[in-house]
Motif scaffolding. Structure first.
Motif, PDB file in Angstrom:
ATOM      1  N   THR A  71       0.844  -1.186   0.000  1.00 51.83           N
ATOM      2  CA  THR A  71       0.000   0.000   0.000  1.00 51.83           C
ATOM      3  C   THR A  71       0.884   1.242   0.000  1.00 51.83           C
ATOM      4  O   THR A  71       2.094   1.173   0.253  1.00 51.83           O
ATOM      5  N   SER A  72       0.269   2.378  -0.256  1.00 55.08           N
ATOM      6  CA  SER A  72       1.029   3.622  -0.258  1.00 55.08           C
ATOM      7  C   SER A  72       1.654   3.877   1.107  1.00 55.08           C
ATOM      8  O   SER A  72       2.817   4.301   1.197  1.00 55.08           O
ATOM      9  N   GLU A  73       0.919   3.617   2.180  1.00 57.19           N
ATOM     10  CA  GLU A  73       1.460   3.840   3.520  1.00 57.19           C
ATOM     11  C   GLU A  73       2.619   2.887   3.801  1.00 57.19           C
ATOM     12  O   GLU A  73       3.639   3.294   4.382  1.00 57.19           O
ATOM     13  N   GLU A  74       2.480   1.620   3.400  1.00 54.89           N
ATOM     14  CA  GLU A  74       3.572   0.659   3.588  1.00 54.89           C
ATOM     15  C   GLU A  74       4.806   1.091   2.801  1.00 54.89           C
ATOM     16  O   GLU A  74       5.937   0.984   3.287  1.00 54.89           O
TER      17      GLU A  74
END
Length: 404
Positions: A71-74
């Motif tokens: 994901t973008s956060e990861e």
């Protein structure tokens, strides 16, 4: 990675390292490979998605996003952890990295964290706006793939017009002030295009080119057909060296590198000796020893779109861990991972012809992924070594002699 221009044309000398010292933080980018406190360069396949279907793709890219993509956060947390660990370079690759919507944010985070950010792209999505954004956020370099002249490139990439798109991307990137270079995988289809590609570099004032030796995993019959023979490989490297020197003599001084065949280093040393350039040969050998040869699992690491960590971008059958479970720094330094620890001290494990080679401390035993795919043995000799037994100081018949 072997610097043809550095070693054969003498753009770097051992004294340069004495002047700067060998700490990574003090070295300019072109000397980072010689640092003594080497943290790995990270090749990060940020997505499996791609808008082309290249014959020689090592990442098995498709036109669909992988369901397990970070994901973008990861991804942002990964960049933060990599820069805090001190990796000097993050290579954003794919698939096609420009298909990932948060690429610009990730590059920006990498640069602000102190890493050099570089991009490997097919160029199809580079517009003036994209190039300007990449320049504004501090991208150090964009490498655009060009696998030969138009017919060969479009055939390898699976899309008519992709060559013209790549040339346009080079022009647009240059106009935006980005440093641009070519990336080329050597194959039977394009080996006769080498001279023309050097001419293209001059025509477009392209300051850098990386010639990649093909890594055949044995899974793609079409790819296997494209593998150069040992003699063809040797001839290609010889031509690349000669053309580089010829360009330097005209005053055009590009950075020229070959990647994924460490035999190129000793070959250049022997070529310099044969030409009577003993001082240059000695300098090249000293630099090669400082570099230490193959850097899989040591000077380079690969992170996949799903967070899996590999010793390099080609050895995808070996998973060292996942950043979804542990930080990269813990995975990369895990003393309980026997293969990883062995890769950091390869000379104690290499077998056969490579073990007996007088250039083992220069080459490091070649590319372990290639040996593993070809033989099933992680420590077998690299089958792509094109040096003769006489050249490497052992007796018997060499693989190259068997070809001739």
């Amino acid at each position: 990675m072997i610097g043809i221009s550095k070693l054969y044309c003498g753009t770097v000398e051992p004294s340069d390292l004495i002047r700067y010292g060998r700490k990574a933080k003090d070295l300019p980018s072109h000397l980072l490979q010689f640092s003594e406190d080497k943290k790995p360069v990270i090749a990060w396949n940020i997505t499996r998605s791609c808008n082309l279907t290249c014959v020689h793709c090592y990442a098995s890219a498709t036109n669909k996003k992988a369901p397990d993509e970070l994901t973008s956060e990861e991804a942002k947390q990964l960049v933060k952890s990599l820069t805090e660990y001190g990796v000097p370079v993050i290579l954003f690759s794919g698939g096609e990295p420009l298909l990932r919507p948060d690429l610009f944010q990730l590059v920006d985070l990498a640069v602000k964290g102190g890493a050099r950010a570089v991009l490997s792209t097919n160029g199809l999505l580079i517009t003036k706006d994209v190039a300007k954004k990449l320049k504004d956020i501090g991208l150090s370099y964009v490498g655009i793939s060009l696998d030969g002249l138009e017919d060969h490139h479009d055939k390898m990439r699976g899309k008519p017009g992709s060559f013209k798109n790549a040339i346009q991307a080079i022009r647009i990137s240059q106009e935006a002030g980005l440093k641009v270079g070519l990336r080329l995988t050597l194959t039977r289809s394009n080996q006769n295009d080498i001279n023309a590609l050097f001419d293209l570099m001059v025509e477009h004032s392209i300051p850098r080119v990386c010639f990649y030796h093909l890594v055949d995993t044995g899974l793609n019959p079409e790819l296997s057909k494209e593998s150069l023979s040992l003699q063809e490989t040797r001839s290609a490297v010889n031509l690349i060296a000669d053309r580089t020197r010829n360009l330097f003599e005209t005053g055009f001084t590009p950075e020229v590198l070959t990647v994924d065949n460490q035999a190129d280093g000793p070959f250049l040393y022997l070529k310099l000796k044969a030409e009577g350039r003993q001082k240059e040969a000695d300098n090249a050998l000293a630099l090669l020893k400082l570099n230490g040869g193959s850097s899989s699992g040591h000077g380079i690491g690969c992170i996949s779109w799903n967070g899996d960590v590999h010793p390099d971008q080609f050895w995808r059958t070996v998973k060292l861990g996942s950043i979804r479970e542990r930080p990269f720094s813990e995975i990369w330094t895990d003393p309980h991972n026997a293969l990883l620890m062995a890769l950091k001290n390869k000379k104690d494990h290499i077998k056969g012809r490579c073990k007996a080679c007088r250039f083992l401390d220069v080459c490091g035993g070649g590319l372990r992924a290639r040996a593993s795919y070809a033989t099933g043995d992680n420590w077998a000799p690299d089958p792509a070594c094109y040096l003769t037994n006489e050249e490497i100081g052992i007796s018997g018949t060499s693989p190259l002699a068997a070809e001739i």
